[in-house]
Design a protein around this motif. Sequence first.
Motif: not given
Length: 260
Positions: A22, A25-33
């Motif tokens: 996750k 993935q958060a590097e391109s979709d910050e919500d995944k943090w």
Amino acid sequence: MPNLKMTLLENSISFFLESVNKAIQAESDEDKWKFAILLLVQAIETSLKERLRRTNEIFVYSNIDKPKHTVDLGLAIERLEKISKVNLKQPDVKCIRTASELRNQIVHFEFDLSIEQIKSNFVSLVGFYTSFCRDHLDSDIVSLLPPKLHSELLNLDSYIEELENRASERMVAEEIPDDEVWECPACKKDTFVIHDGTDTCYLCGHSEPVVECEHCQALEFEEDLEQVDFGNMKGWESYKALCKDCFSKLENENPYEEYY
């Protein structure tokens, strides 16, 4: 239909691997943090329970007389130290408490955390988790990471190092004295600048008031001061904000006359 069955350690590792996934993935979709942090905290909590289980399975439960609910992070720390004789270093205890605070913020309240702050905490927690599993569970967690995830994780670590380097360069450029740089309560790095009332972390941007103790004038984070009522017998209130040392002296030695 077959059952899904995992040991505590297998469950912990599963949470950890998905957490790292996750984070990538958060590097391109910050919500995944949000999910990266929650899964990582769950991995940490489960690993602590596994260490308790290795002492005695009953210690995994908060009430050993009615074994139903398992321990939370705070009780896990207490039992690991007192019963399992696991000597946790103070930075490790701080890391576990940070994990608990982050989860509570995300799950129970509205939260507002900078991406830099989240990344910094994520890398610190990964460091604790992998070390704890190595030292206390005889498990080399990092070796279980797929090569691509391992490479990406190192990139995250490098990113934090870059932020620290930039913060350090800024402090040098601004000639900030070493004794006016504190550990940031948010990202846990030594990048919180109190010089000239800045009261801001140069790494994650966290700001928090720093004020004087009203007795000894020592500087403290405002939220760490104790509010003590020195009101008179007519019922008038007169509060003073005391640092931990002065408050402890007041509680233990009761020298009220020094504080008026």
